[in-house]
Design a protein around this motif. Structure first.
Motif, PDB file in Angstrom:
ATOM      1  N   ALA F  10       0.850  -1.196   0.000  1.00  0.00           N
ATOM      2  CA  ALA F  10       0.000   0.000   0.000  1.00  0.00           C
ATOM      3  C   ALA F  10       0.878   1.236   0.000  1.00  0.00           C
ATOM      4  O   ALA F  10       2.003   1.215   0.512  1.00  0.00           O
ATOM      5  CB  ALA F  10      -0.926   0.006   1.210  1.00  0.00           C
ATOM      6  N   VAL F  11       0.355   2.310  -0.595  1.00  0.00           N
ATOM      7  CA  VAL F  11       1.095   3.571  -0.683  1.00  0.00           C
ATOM      8  C   VAL F  11       0.172   4.709  -0.300  1.00  0.00           C
ATOM      9  O   VAL F  11      -0.999   4.713  -0.668  1.00  0.00           O
ATOM     10  CB  VAL F  11       1.607   3.815  -2.118  1.00  0.00           C
ATOM     11  CG1 VAL F  11       2.219   5.201  -2.248  1.00  0.00           C
ATOM     12  CG2 VAL F  11       2.608   2.761  -2.517  1.00  0.00           C
ATOM     13  N   SER F  12       0.701   5.676   0.459  1.00  0.00           N
ATOM     14  CA  SER F  12      -0.106   6.843   0.775  1.00  0.00           C
ATOM     15  C   SER F  12       0.765   8.097   0.774  1.00  0.00           C
ATOM     16  O   SER F  12       1.771   8.145   1.473  1.00  0.00           O
ATOM     17  CB  SER F  12      -0.783   6.653   2.136  1.00  0.00           C
ATOM     18  OG  SER F  12      -1.976   7.383   2.176  1.00  0.00           O
ATOM     19  N   LEU F  33       3.142   8.199  13.221  1.00  0.00           N
ATOM     20  CA  LEU F  33       2.899   6.804  13.630  1.00  0.00           C
ATOM     21  C   LEU F  33       1.497   6.354  13.213  1.00  0.00           C
ATOM     22  O   LEU F  33       1.313   5.230  12.726  1.00  0.00           O
ATOM     23  CB  LEU F  33       3.062   6.656  15.149  1.00  0.00           C
ATOM     24  CG  LEU F  33       4.495   6.717  15.667  1.00  0.00           C
ATOM     25  CD1 LEU F  33       4.501   6.857  17.178  1.00  0.00           C
ATOM     26  CD2 LEU F  33       5.291   5.483  15.248  1.00  0.00           C
ATOM     27  N   ALA F  34       0.517   7.216  13.378  1.00  0.00           N
ATOM     28  CA  ALA F  34      -0.860   6.871  13.006  1.00  0.00           C
ATOM     29  C   ALA F  34      -0.969   6.680  11.489  1.00  0.00           C
ATOM     30  O   ALA F  34      -1.640   5.767  11.014  1.00  0.00           O
ATOM     31  CB  ALA F  34      -1.834   7.942  13.496  1.00  0.00           C
ATOM     32  N   ASP F  37       0.714   3.316  10.670  1.00  0.00           N
ATOM     33  CA  ASP F  37      -0.129   2.185  11.072  1.00  0.00           C
ATOM     34  C   ASP F  37      -1.261   1.994  10.073  1.00  0.00           C
ATOM     35  O   ASP F  37      -1.598   0.862   9.709  1.00  0.00           O
ATOM     36  CB  ASP F  37      -0.705   2.440  12.476  1.00  0.00           C
ATOM     37  CG  ASP F  37      -1.599   1.308  12.946  1.00  0.00           C
ATOM     38  OD1 ASP F  37      -1.076   0.195  13.139  1.00  0.00           O
ATOM     39  OD2 ASP F  37      -2.813   1.529  13.107  1.00  0.00           O
ATOM     40  N   SER F  38      -1.827   3.092   9.603  1.00  0.00           N
ATOM     41  CA  SER F  38      -2.946   3.022   8.671  1.00  0.00           C
ATOM     42  C   SER F  38      -2.496   2.420   7.334  1.00  0.00           C
ATOM     43  O   SER F  38      -3.191   1.568   6.762  1.00  0.00           O
ATOM     44  CB  SER F  38      -3.516   4.425   8.473  1.00  0.00           C
ATOM     45  OG  SER F  38      -4.506   4.433   7.497  1.00  0.00           O
ATOM     46  N   PHE F  41      -1.736  -1.246   7.850  1.00  0.00           N
ATOM     47  CA  PHE F  41      -3.017  -1.941   8.021  1.00  0.00           C
ATOM     48  C   PHE F  41      -3.633  -2.287   6.658  1.00  0.00           C
ATOM     49  O   PHE F  41      -4.147  -3.379   6.456  1.00  0.00           O
ATOM     50  CB  PHE F  41      -3.953  -1.014   8.824  1.00  0.00           C
ATOM     51  CG  PHE F  41      -5.359  -1.475   8.989  1.00  0.00           C
ATOM     52  CD1 PHE F  41      -5.711  -2.279  10.053  1.00  0.00           C
ATOM     53  CD2 PHE F  41      -6.350  -1.091   8.094  1.00  0.00           C
ATOM     54  CE1 PHE F  41      -7.030  -2.692  10.241  1.00  0.00           C
ATOM     55  CE2 PHE F  41      -7.670  -1.500   8.262  1.00  0.00           C
ATOM     56  CZ  PHE F  41      -8.009  -2.303   9.336  1.00  0.00           C
ATOM     57  N   ILE F  42      -3.569  -1.343   5.730  1.00  0.00           N
ATOM     58  CA  ILE F  42      -4.143  -1.586   4.392  1.00  0.00           C
ATOM     59  C   ILE F  42      -3.394  -2.720   3.694  1.00  0.00           C
ATOM     60  O   ILE F  42      -4.011  -3.611   3.100  1.00  0.00           O
ATOM     61  CB  ILE F  42      -4.126  -0.286   3.546  1.00  0.00           C
ATOM     62  CG1 ILE F  42      -5.095   0.733   4.160  1.00  0.00           C
ATOM     63  CG2 ILE F  42      -4.497  -0.568   2.099  1.00  0.00           C
ATOM     64  CD1 ILE F  42      -5.010   2.126   3.547  1.00  0.00           C
ATOM     65  N   ARG F  45      -4.485  -5.998   5.386  1.00  0.00           N
ATOM     66  CA  ARG F  45      -5.876  -6.317   5.039  1.00  0.00           C
ATOM     67  C   ARG F  45      -6.010  -6.828   3.608  1.00  0.00           C
ATOM     68  O   ARG F  45      -6.796  -7.741   3.323  1.00  0.00           O
ATOM     69  CB  ARG F  45      -6.735  -5.063   5.186  1.00  0.00           C
ATOM     70  CG  ARG F  45      -7.519  -4.980   6.458  1.00  0.00           C
ATOM     71  CD  ARG F  45      -8.846  -5.702   6.373  1.00  0.00           C
ATOM     72  NE  ARG F  45      -9.665  -5.156   5.314  1.00  0.00           N
ATOM     73  CZ  ARG F  45     -10.471  -4.105   5.471  1.00  0.00           C
ATOM     74  NH1 ARG F  45     -10.624  -3.557   6.645  1.00  0.00           N
ATOM     75  NH2 ARG F  45     -11.162  -3.635   4.456  1.00  0.00           N
ATOM     76  N   THR F  54      -3.571  -4.480  14.875  1.00  0.00           N
ATOM     77  CA  THR F  54      -2.161  -4.245  15.174  1.00  0.00           C
ATOM     78  C   THR F  54      -1.774  -4.996  16.451  1.00  0.00           C
ATOM     79  O   THR F  54      -2.471  -4.893  17.450  1.00  0.00           O
ATOM     80  CB  THR F  54      -1.914  -2.741  15.416  1.00  0.00           C
ATOM     81  OG1 THR F  54      -2.543  -1.993  14.379  1.00  0.00           O
ATOM     82  CG2 THR F  54      -0.420  -2.421  15.418  1.00  0.00           C
TER      83      THR F  54
END
Lengths: 154, 154, 154, 154, 154, 154
Positions: F10-12, F33-34, F37-38, F41-42, F45, F54
């Motif tokens: 995943a990339v953001s 950190l949030a 984690d997001s 998480f992707i 998932r 987590t």
């Protein structure tokens, strides 16, 4: 049974906080869009009397910047009712400057499973209300045709 | 000096949390608009190399609902460069469903005082890139004329 | 020079989202307090014409719960002007239910260094406006004395 | 069965971030109110052992400003137990400055349908705890009577 | 001059709101990490007396899930002082369950330009405080060496 | 049946807003950190095809500060699959600077009641993918043993 179109109005005044701005202290576009969607949603919900979801956003033009500390007024009113959809016009002003005029947020009326359901048709209190409504209907049809034409020609 | 148009791309993957939804567990329109503006902003900033502000949003159509727990991918790329403006096309997909296609967010290139300044013109790596760019230019001109016509006729 | 007291009014309509609620789907008290402070702040700022900071909050009584999905209207208007302070009355309604009535948020007028400075005194358009204002003045003095008494007696 | 009143205490330390301030870098009143309500809520929930909702807020007086970067300590403890209600006193300090003293947040004990239900009565470990409790009871009664008087006299 | 190590402690109690959870009503990992970083930051700032920035996070292990409505207590205290760095240990509990034990957040002491600067060395009130500190120092050195070994061997 | 390990990526991309920073305009550690984690998480998932939570965070080292206005890219990919767990490696870059390298977020695969359940084992497209995977496995075992040793020796 018809419902008076003027039921679908909402107003929200806000102050632009550091929380809402980018790093050069003007409002982040996405923040204002979220505020506008929220105010339009309230107008649509008041008219519909039940759940609605955003289906389209059009013609949002920022005419003037908003800075941190500015007080902003977001006003919304219904401009068109389709079979299952409600079009809401949103205006944003700050003191006396116009920030955004005639942005359109369209919502669809949904049941508990999220399926679109018919929305009650509008009645009008004044002749003027009816004229504005009919004009917007023509404008929308004209725009739709034009967009189709532009897709073919290009 | 020209700059390659493909510099102006950005991608953001997100998961829809309860925080982002209305009370019937589908995403709040305003939340998705804010995410799209943010991803478009990154594409425009990467190309411009300096500060940009949102000036317009157009053609946002939600084709399919997004529910809490869905993973969503927001992609943006530049479609047109004006004298001082940058048009960014935004697409949203979830798994294989198309949520939003070809929404347009336009930004203006600004200096430290927020005044619009010229943006560097684009170069193209492939013939296809150039063709898409020219087509979008025609489409925009056509749409502009059509909108003027629709205002007069109604 | 006096300033008309009715300048200091503000309205904000909101929809209660999951984001705003506790785990049993009623609004979190702190969220509604923040909304009320924000709407009162706008009323005070409009009247003062410059920066104000919250100095006290009193008489906030929640008469009825607010659930997720409810539409809420927060209205604020000025009830008293001290030497450097502005008292704002806030009411909250949802559909036709009264949620909060006559909560008082008081702000102090400040300069750029955060020091309190005099605020312009009010003028009144109607006899009624003046009567309400004078009654509130008496009520505040009475309450102040009573609080002193209660501290001594207990 | 009685429950020891000292069960109902909570502490929360926070740092004031840009996110929490207005555009002149002091904390937004509403942000601090939300923090106070949250800390008071925890104290009430610990004592009650089940769900509680905010019913009133009183006597919040900001004695000193809070700036971005300040570390703040919010402390709450129970001061009175009614039939179905719990009164929590909240104090806010920063380093050694008192920011807010003796603000009162009252909660009502509710069942799953949101109806108010009896809350267990308190026991006391020390004579002093009991004296403070009784004094607060008198103070509340005195204030209630005084408020009624002030409404009549004005 | 030395500073007592026990100055660097902080506590924060929170309630898990829907806002903080993923779509299956347990806390989002990133939310808890942000809460822990904030509480650790306060401990480090209190000891340092000036600005600090997070430089590393280690050994965060979630032993038990946190659900919406849970009350959580985040405690932090300093475990080691380097030349320019401060290591903070963070524990998270809920009622009597241990959620996270001995997570380490390290901060570096910075001047106004963000450059690392020396941090004052610690003094100890009790023999036990000193023993824990020395043990942690050994543990850190051991871990560093081991990590180097593991990189080579793999 | 095996699942290709490359599914779990995943990339953001994000822009650092004032909302995300501390009072000296660098990103707040907890915010980053949030975000990490997001994004992790992707990735987890996508691979697991169902809910994950987590369970641990390790080796987060901030090499370089992030300032307000910076554009940041968060990339995550799977590095190890246990019986019920998924380890995700997260990298953060800004323009060409490396901000964080090889931070590890581990998730556990859970059913609707939050109980851990087996996760499908991975297949590999290239020899290199397999080699990296095996190396990470050794490294993890080595680290585990070392940590045990360090606990005993200190």
């Amino acid at each position: 049974m018809l419902r008076n179109i003027s039921l679908g109005t909402a107003v929200s005044e806000k102050v632009v906080l550091p929380n809402d701005t980018n790093h050069y202290s003007t409002i982040f576009g996405g923040t204002l869009l979220a505020w506008m969607d929220s105010t339009a949603f309230i107008a649509a919900r008041k008219y519909a009397g039940n759940d609605v979801v955003t289906v389209s956003v059009d013609n949002v033009v920022f005419r003037s910047p908003l800075n941190v500390g500015d007080i902003v007024k977001i006003s919304s009113h219904i401009t068109f009712i389709g079979n299952t959809s409600i079009e809401v016009c949103v205006d944003v002003t700050s003191e006396k400057r116009k920030i955004i005029e005639n942005a359109y947020f369209t919502f669809v009326n949904v049941d508990k499973d999220g399926k679109s359901i018919p929305v009650v048709q509008p009645s009008f209190k004044t002749k003027e209300e009816k004229e504005i409504y009919d004009m917007r209907k023509k404008q929308k049809e004209c725009k739709k045709q034009a967009e189709r034409l532009c897709l073919i020609s290009s």
